[in-house]
Every structure is written in C-alpha cells, then in structure tokens.
Write an enzyme that holds these catalytic residues in place. Sequence first.
Site, PDB file in Angstrom:
ATOM      1  N   VAL A 118       9.514  -2.611  -2.971  1.00 38.74           N
ATOM      2  CA  VAL A 118      10.815  -3.257  -2.838  1.00 38.74           C
ATOM      3  C   VAL A 118      11.381  -3.436  -4.236  1.00 38.74           C
ATOM      4  CG1 VAL A 118      12.064  -5.262  -1.965  1.00 38.74           C
ATOM      5  CG2 VAL A 118      10.004  -4.491  -0.788  1.00 38.74           C
ATOM      6  N   ASP A 142       3.353  -9.048  12.277  1.00 48.29           N
ATOM      7  CA  ASP A 142       2.799  -9.433  10.976  1.00 48.29           C
ATOM      8  C   ASP A 142       3.462 -10.702  10.468  1.00 48.29           C
ATOM      9  OD1 ASP A 142       1.107  -9.302   8.814  1.00 48.29           O
ATOM     10  OD2 ASP A 142       2.267  -7.774   7.757  1.00 48.29           O
ATOM     11  N   ALA A 169       0.822  -1.203   0.000  1.00 46.02           N
ATOM     12  CA  ALA A 169       0.000   0.000   0.000  1.00 46.02           C
ATOM     13  C   ALA A 169       0.863   1.262   0.000  1.00 46.02           C
ATOM     14  CB  ALA A 169      -0.921  -0.007   1.203  1.00 46.02           C
ATOM     15  N   PHE A 170       1.966   1.211   0.759  1.00 41.43           N
ATOM     16  CA  PHE A 170       2.751   2.431   0.931  1.00 41.43           C
ATOM     17  C   PHE A 170       4.186   2.318   0.451  1.00 41.43           C
ATOM     18  CE2 PHE A 170      -0.061   1.654   4.615  1.00 41.43           C
ATOM     19  CZ  PHE A 170      -1.085   2.499   4.239  1.00 41.43           C
TER      20      PHE A 170
END
Length: 414
Positions: free
Chosen positions: A39, A274, A35-36
């Site tokens: 890589v 996560d 989303a932000f």
Amino acid sequence: SDCTADEQAELLPYDCKWEVSRRDIHLGRQLGSGAFGRVVKAVVTGAAAEKHKSEDEDGLTTASPSSSLVVAVKMCKSQQDASHVRALTMELKIMAYLGKHLNLVNLIGSNTSHIGRGELWILVEYCRYGSLLSYLHRHRKVFINQIDPVDGTFDPRICDQTFSFPVFLRSDSTVQHSLTDTSNFKTVQSCDTAGTYLENDGGSPSREVFHPASNPRSSDPCLGIDSHGQQVVYDKSGIPGESSPFTTSSLVCWAWQAAQGMDYLASRRVVHRDLAARNLLLADNNVVKIGDFGMSRDIYKTEAYVKQSDDLVPIKWMSVEAIRDRFFTVQSDVWAFGVTLWELFSLGSVPYPGMQIGPDFLKDLEAGLRMEKPKYGNDDLYDLMLQCWQEDPTRRPSFSALSEALEALLEPEV
Ligand code: ADE
C-alpha cells in the site's frame, strides 16, 4: 446459483467510471506491505479528486482551488504472480459492488491500464492514523481508563465530572500560554496524578483542569498526566491525534463504528474473513474504517457458504467452524469481532497471550477454552465477547445487536 463466491466475484462487472489515469496518480511513500501486496500513499489530481470531494458527505473537506486528494493505493508486489492480480481484481469488484459506507475504507478509483502486464492499482480512502492496532501500540501510555478497577462500572462521563481525567493541569506557565480558550476549563476540587479517581475533599477548588474533548481542534501543545501518573506534554489535543489521550469511551466508540461497518457488509452479503484490529483503520474525525478486503469473498445472491482450500489463515481470529471446515460466514466474522474487541480492550495485546497455537487449538476451543477478560474491559464488554465466541454460530449476536449493545454502553442511564 452453484457458483463459488470467487466465481461470482469474477462475474461482477467493472465499471469504467472508476478508471483513473496514471497521469493523475502521484505515488508517495509506502504505507504498508504484506506477503503479496503493498500500500502506497498517493495524491490524486484532476477529475477523480474533484468527484470524490463533491461526494463527501461529512462536509468537512474543503475543496482546494486545484483539487487534489490523498489516497492509499493497493498494488501487487510482483507482476509475475497472476493469482494475486486475480485476488486484487476480485477485491476491486467487491468494493465497487459494495457501495460507500462511512465505516469502510471506500473505493475511490482504480487504474487497470497495465492489467495485461499484471499490474492493477486500487485507490482507496487514506486513513491518516493507520491501523488501530498500531495506534494502540503507539498510544497506550496516554490511555485513560474509565472503568472502575474495583467494581467494573464504566462511566463515559467520568472525565467531565468529579473525576479528573482527561485533564490538563494549568500549573505550568507554558501551558497557560498555550491554552487560550478558557471556556473549556472546569474547576474541580482536586486532581489526582495516579490516573484514576479523585478524592473530592469538599475544600476550595484547587486547580483548573482542561477537558480536551471539549476543544478537539486545538493543536497547541499542553501538559497532562498519562495513565501511569507521569507528566507528559501533549503536542496536540483532541481525539484522535498523534499524542492526544484516548479513553475507554474511545475504544467503545471505535468498536461501535466497526460493528456499524460490519453490519453494512453483512447486509450486502459480504464476508470479510480477516476482521482484526490490524485491519481497522483510523481516519480523520475519529472515524474507524474497515479495510483489507484482500481475503474477502463475495457471497451475494446466495446464502450458501464457501469452503476454502488450505491457505495462510488468521487462526487466532477464526471461529471453531472456520478452523474445522474452513466455513466463513457472517457468524464467523462475529467471532472475529469478539477477538477484535479483546484486542481493543487489551490495548493491542496478541490474542491468547503466551499460548503456542498448535494442532490442539481447535480441540481446546471445542473443549471450551476462551480468552480471559482483557485488562481494560469490564463484565459487560467481556459478556459481549463471550457471546461472539459461542460455539453454535446461530447463537452469536448479529452485528446490529452488537452495535446496539455498544451504543448502550456509551449512553449510561442518568
Ligand atoms: N495502510 C493500509 N491501508 C491504508 C489506508 N487506507 N490508509 C492509510 N494507511 C493504510
């Protein structure tokens, strides 16, 4: 300390020893994007590459004359969004604080020269095979189940005993040409083509089979049989490899490595928040690395856990207390590890299959709802998952206990 974890991370120092000049960073193709952040694959040249290679403990990296190193560069998508540059800065500081561990995607360096313009690059180890989740999706056809479908016994030696998998038949002439090292051939009584068990009829040896694990470096193509009984050509042998088979042992070994990495994180008082198969990366030499500390928050110096305001959260990986109170602890990471185990032993299925996750999900978990045993797991593995999913966080196993239990599975009593 009354500091929140975010504030503590902020207070961590940034050591200039990590700084890599942009002149030495050569960006390549995009590896992933969220989303932000995104890589990007890159090659690092110069001193930073030299330094990392000399620190490499595995001894398998060969330093080239003009040193260069393949890395993954994490960066923000937009320079406008200050909060994400902040998050990335925290991630960098946490990684630098953590120190190196084989089973983590380690920090190689960073470039902060454009931070005033909202740009930060974090250079981390490149993991050739990408995420374990995508690996499972791409390779599920060459999975070799070593668990007896009837009694659930798991025997990691299954492939070099009477049982035939993994095997490569030599009946095809092209295969005979490509497999030159005959020392890795074993003679078996018979080969099945169904993918599981052999009848040992006591007759004369019928075929020679090749055990790929005993010849992991061969890159020659060879013929094999997949878990559905289909003949396939493996263009590379050895594990891992783009078309090489993987087994129940591989899954246990990957899970064990993830537990080792998580045990190290826990020892450094870092909560990942996560943990999931999508955040486990597969590197060369079958090494699994825990990645994406994007949501991780450092809680060092204090055992106090941090409440987080509403955010995008990975609800299917979250423990009861993490959903209820946004309490993320080492124990909620253990819950997520249980879900990750389930993902591995279902070869990458989505957790709680077919279930619409609505506002009642927490109530269902509180009422005792848990996932069923995954398709390629046995009772031993499922029991570990259920332990991770104990409602009382204190009753869940530690990562070191999980790592020992997984190790024991790989070393069956003789
Ligand atoms: N995708 C995200 N992070 C990665 C890494 N470190 N290596 C390879 N692919 C990636």
